[in-house]
Scaffold this motif. Sequence first.
Motif, PDB file in Angstrom:
ATOM      1  N   THR A  77       0.824  -1.218   0.000  1.00 22.38           N
ATOM      2  CA  THR A  77       0.000   0.000   0.000  1.00 22.38           C
ATOM      3  C   THR A  77       0.859   1.269   0.000  1.00 22.38           C
ATOM      4  O   THR A  77       0.365   2.331  -0.355  1.00 22.38           O
ATOM      5  CB  THR A  77      -0.965   0.049   1.209  1.00 22.38           C
ATOM      6  N   ARG A  78       2.121   1.148   0.351  1.00 22.08           N
ATOM      7  CA  ARG A  78       3.014   2.305   0.358  1.00 22.08           C
ATOM      8  C   ARG A  78       3.915   2.355  -0.865  1.00 22.08           C
ATOM      9  O   ARG A  78       4.832   3.162  -0.943  1.00 22.08           O
ATOM     10  CB  ARG A  78       3.853   2.321   1.628  1.00 22.08           C
ATOM     11  N   GLY A  79       3.688   1.456  -1.805  1.00 25.14           N
ATOM     12  CA  GLY A  79       4.461   1.469  -3.047  1.00 25.14           C
ATOM     13  C   GLY A  79       5.878   0.943  -2.897  1.00 25.14           C
ATOM     14  O   GLY A  79       6.727   1.195  -3.761  1.00 25.14           O
ATOM     15  N   ILE A  80       6.142   0.213  -1.829  1.00 26.47           N
ATOM     16  CA  ILE A  80       7.472  -0.379  -1.638  1.00 26.47           C
ATOM     17  C   ILE A  80       7.537  -1.644  -2.484  1.00 26.47           C
ATOM     18  O   ILE A  80       6.736  -2.556  -2.323  1.00 26.47           O
ATOM     19  CB  ILE A  80       7.730  -0.683  -0.151  1.00 26.47           C
ATOM     20  N   ARG A  81       8.477  -1.665  -3.400  1.00 26.27           N
ATOM     21  CA  ARG A  81       8.619  -2.830  -4.279  1.00 26.27           C
ATOM     22  C   ARG A  81       9.198  -3.998  -3.484  1.00 26.27           C
ATOM     23  O   ARG A  81      10.093  -3.805  -2.663  1.00 26.27           O
ATOM     24  CB  ARG A  81       9.516  -2.504  -5.470  1.00 26.27           C
ATOM     25  N   THR A  82       8.676  -5.186  -3.754  1.00 28.33           N
ATOM     26  CA  THR A  82       9.115  -6.368  -3.013  1.00 28.33           C
ATOM     27  C   THR A  82       9.471  -7.488  -3.977  1.00 28.33           C
ATOM     28  O   THR A  82       8.733  -7.777  -4.914  1.00 28.33           O
ATOM     29  CB  THR A  82       8.016  -6.844  -2.044  1.00 28.33           C
ATOM     30  N   LEU A  83      10.599  -8.106  -3.714  1.00 32.30           N
ATOM     31  CA  LEU A  83      11.096  -9.235  -4.485  1.00 32.30           C
ATOM     32  C   LEU A  83      10.974 -10.476  -3.611  1.00 32.30           C
ATOM     33  O   LEU A  83      11.329 -10.448  -2.430  1.00 32.30           O
ATOM     34  CB  LEU A  83      12.566  -8.973  -4.831  1.00 32.30           C
ATOM     35  N   PHE A  84      10.443 -11.553  -4.178  1.00 32.26           N
ATOM     36  CA  PHE A  84      10.223 -12.787  -3.423  1.00 32.26           C
ATOM     37  C   PHE A  84      11.092 -13.917  -3.963  1.00 32.26           C
ATOM     38  O   PHE A  84      11.237 -14.058  -5.176  1.00 32.26           O
ATOM     39  CB  PHE A  84       8.757 -13.220  -3.534  1.00 32.26           C
ATOM     40  N   PRO A  85      11.624 -14.774  -3.080  1.00 32.06           N
ATOM     41  CA  PRO A  85      12.428 -15.909  -3.536  1.00 32.06           C
ATOM     42  C   PRO A  85      11.561 -17.020  -4.123  1.00 32.06           C
ATOM     43  O   PRO A  85      10.454 -17.269  -3.665  1.00 32.06           O
ATOM     44  CB  PRO A  85      13.122 -16.386  -2.260  1.00 32.06           C
ATOM     45  N   VAL A  86      12.123 -17.667  -5.138  1.00 28.56           N
ATOM     46  CA  VAL A  86      11.512 -18.837  -5.767  1.00 28.56           C
ATOM     47  C   VAL A  86      12.597 -19.911  -5.793  1.00 28.56           C
ATOM     48  O   VAL A  86      13.620 -19.753  -6.463  1.00 28.56           O
ATOM     49  CB  VAL A  86      11.030 -18.523  -7.208  1.00 28.56           C
ATOM     50  N   ALA A  87      12.404 -20.980  -5.022  1.00 30.07           N
ATOM     51  CA  ALA A  87      13.422 -22.035  -4.905  1.00 30.07           C
ATOM     52  C   ALA A  87      13.552 -22.827  -6.198  1.00 30.07           C
ATOM     53  O   ALA A  87      12.560 -23.158  -6.837  1.00 30.07           O
ATOM     54  CB  ALA A  87      13.076 -22.969  -3.753  1.00 30.07           C
ATOM     55  N   ARG A  88      14.796 -23.111  -6.551  1.00 27.33           N
ATOM     56  CA  ARG A  88      15.089 -23.945  -7.717  1.00 27.33           C
ATOM     57  C   ARG A  88      15.648 -25.280  -7.243  1.00 27.33           C
ATOM     58  O   ARG A  88      16.219 -25.369  -6.159  1.00 27.33           O
ATOM     59  CB  ARG A  88      16.131 -23.262  -8.613  1.00 27.33           C
ATOM     60  N   GLU A  89      15.531 -26.285  -8.079  1.00 26.48           N
ATOM     61  CA  GLU A  89      16.034 -27.615  -7.698  1.00 26.48           C
ATOM     62  C   GLU A  89      17.548 -27.673  -7.609  1.00 26.48           C
ATOM     63  O   GLU A  89      18.100 -28.545  -6.940  1.00 26.48           O
ATOM     64  CB  GLU A  89      15.501 -28.667  -8.672  1.00 26.48           C
ATOM     65  N   ASP A  90      18.253 -26.738  -8.258  1.00 33.06           N
ATOM     66  CA  ASP A  90      19.718 -26.758  -8.226  1.00 33.06           C
ATOM     67  C   ASP A  90      20.292 -26.054  -6.990  1.00 33.06           C
ATOM     68  O   ASP A  90      21.499 -25.874  -6.871  1.00 33.06           O
ATOM     69  CB  ASP A  90      20.296 -26.160  -9.507  1.00 33.06           C
ATOM     70  N   GLY A  91      19.420 -25.645  -6.057  1.00 35.23           N
ATOM     71  CA  GLY A  91      19.887 -25.025  -4.822  1.00 35.23           C
ATOM     72  C   GLY A  91      20.035 -23.520  -4.886  1.00 35.23           C
ATOM     73  O   GLY A  91      20.463 -22.902  -3.912  1.00 35.23           O
ATOM     74  N   LEU A  92      19.693 -22.924  -6.017  1.00 37.16           N
ATOM     75  CA  LEU A  92      19.754 -21.472  -6.153  1.00 37.16           C
ATOM     76  C   LEU A  92      18.354 -20.887  -6.046  1.00 37.16           C
ATOM     77  O   LEU A  92      17.372 -21.610  -6.103  1.00 37.16           O
ATOM     78  CB  LEU A  92      20.383 -21.091  -7.498  1.00 37.16           C
ATOM     79  N   LEU A  93      18.303 -19.572  -5.910  1.00 33.68           N
ATOM     80  CA  LEU A  93      17.017 -18.882  -5.853  1.00 33.68           C
ATOM     81  C   LEU A  93      16.818 -18.036  -7.101  1.00 33.68           C
ATOM     82  O   LEU A  93      17.713 -17.293  -7.506  1.00 33.68           O
ATOM     83  CB  LEU A  93      16.955 -17.953  -4.639  1.00 33.68           C
ATOM     84  N   ASP A  94      15.653 -18.178  -7.707  1.00 36.24           N
ATOM     85  CA  ASP A  94      15.179 -17.205  -8.672  1.00 36.24           C
ATOM     86  C   ASP A  94      14.342 -16.225  -7.864  1.00 36.24           C
ATOM     87  O   ASP A  94      14.159 -16.389  -6.653  1.00 36.24           O
ATOM     88  CB  ASP A  94      14.312 -17.869  -9.753  1.00 36.24           C
ATOM     89  N   TRP A  95      13.782 -15.224  -8.528  1.00 34.54           N
ATOM     90  CA  TRP A  95      13.019 -14.194  -7.842  1.00 34.54           C
ATOM     91  C   TRP A  95      11.794 -13.829  -8.647  1.00 34.54           C
ATOM     92  O   TRP A  95      11.764 -14.014  -9.865  1.00 34.54           O
ATOM     93  CB  TRP A  95      13.894 -12.950  -7.606  1.00 34.54           C
ATOM     94  N   THR A  96      10.794 -13.313  -7.977  1.00 37.70           N
ATOM     95  CA  THR A  96       9.617 -12.792  -8.647  1.00 37.70           C
ATOM     96  C   THR A  96       9.092 -11.609  -7.850  1.00 37.70           C
ATOM     97  O   THR A  96       9.341 -11.507  -6.642  1.00 37.70           O
ATOM     98  CB  THR A  96       8.518 -13.863  -8.812  1.00 37.70           C
ATOM     99  N   ARG A  97       8.376 -10.734  -8.523  1.00 39.62           N
ATOM    100  CA  ARG A  97       7.708  -9.640  -7.815  1.00 39.62           C
ATOM    101  C   ARG A  97       6.301 -10.062  -7.425  1.00 39.62           C
ATOM    102  O   ARG A  97       5.691  -9.466  -6.569  1.00 39.62           O
ATOM    103  CB  ARG A  97       7.690  -8.387  -8.680  1.00 39.62           C
ATOM    104  N   GLY A  98       5.775 -11.104  -8.070  1.00 46.10           N
ATOM    105  CA  GLY A  98       4.437 -11.584  -7.758  1.00 46.10           C
ATOM    106  C   GLY A  98       3.380 -10.562  -8.116  1.00 46.10           C
ATOM    107  O   GLY A  98       3.683  -9.419  -8.451  1.00 46.10           O
ATOM    108  N   ASP A  99       2.131 -10.991  -8.052  1.00 43.26           N
ATOM    109  CA  ASP A  99       1.039 -10.057  -8.358  1.00 43.26           C
ATOM    110  C   ASP A  99       0.376  -9.542  -7.084  1.00 43.26           C
ATOM    111  O   ASP A  99      -0.588  -8.795  -7.131  1.00 43.26           O
ATOM    112  CB  ASP A  99       0.004 -10.709  -9.284  1.00 43.26           C
ATOM    113  N   GLY A 100       0.894  -9.955  -5.936  1.00 44.20           N
ATOM    114  CA  GLY A 100       0.355  -9.484  -4.669  1.00 44.20           C
ATOM    115  C   GLY A 100      -0.776 -10.319  -4.117  1.00 44.20           C
ATOM    116  O   GLY A 100      -1.144 -10.171  -2.965  1.00 44.20           O
TER     117      GLY A 100
END
Length: 192
Positions: A72-95
């Motif tokens: 609600t305050r316009g703060i952009r947020t990045l969320f982790p998305v787990a990968r099978e290789d042990g790394l993280l991808d990211w998404t902003r999601g739709d909320g």
Amino acid sequence: MVTDPSNIKRALRAELRERRRTRTSVERAAATSGFTSNLEKLVTDTGSTYLSCYLSATHEPNTREFLNWARTRGIRTLFPVAREDGLLDWTRGDGDAEAEGLFGMPEPVGEVLGPMEINDVDLILVPAAAVDTAGVRLGWGRGYFDKTLGSMQKCPPVYALIFDDELLESVPREIHDQPVDGVVTPTRIVTF
């Protein structure tokens, strides 16, 4: 006698997982209010406008009210998305929409961005089983955040979300474990 830190970690995680599982709904609701208030204060005090945070699972410190506040305050947020290789991808999601990711953890639905996207945030909020007074973070054993934080050339402040009784005198540390800059609990913000 030398004790294997990974065995100590495993036993400590089991104890902490059980402690979280047995918290009452009243305790969790009170904690959520405290987490939300302290996270709002941290973001305001640091002037963060783009942060990384995770969607909380049932027994974790609840991030959802805070995330609603941030949106609600316009703060952009990045969320982790787990990968099978042990790394993280990211998404902003739709909320709103979320799905069950690897290991049954909730993840937002949205365009998947690569591992390097994390380099643009100005605050990172991570899950933890416990943290000690020197900033050593005990995660849940898969190493996703340790790999991510360890690979960043310029890492912004990193705060772990834990319950008050999970800030311990010491936790076992292995060479790959990445420290945090502070913790957010229901009652306080501690910067190391």
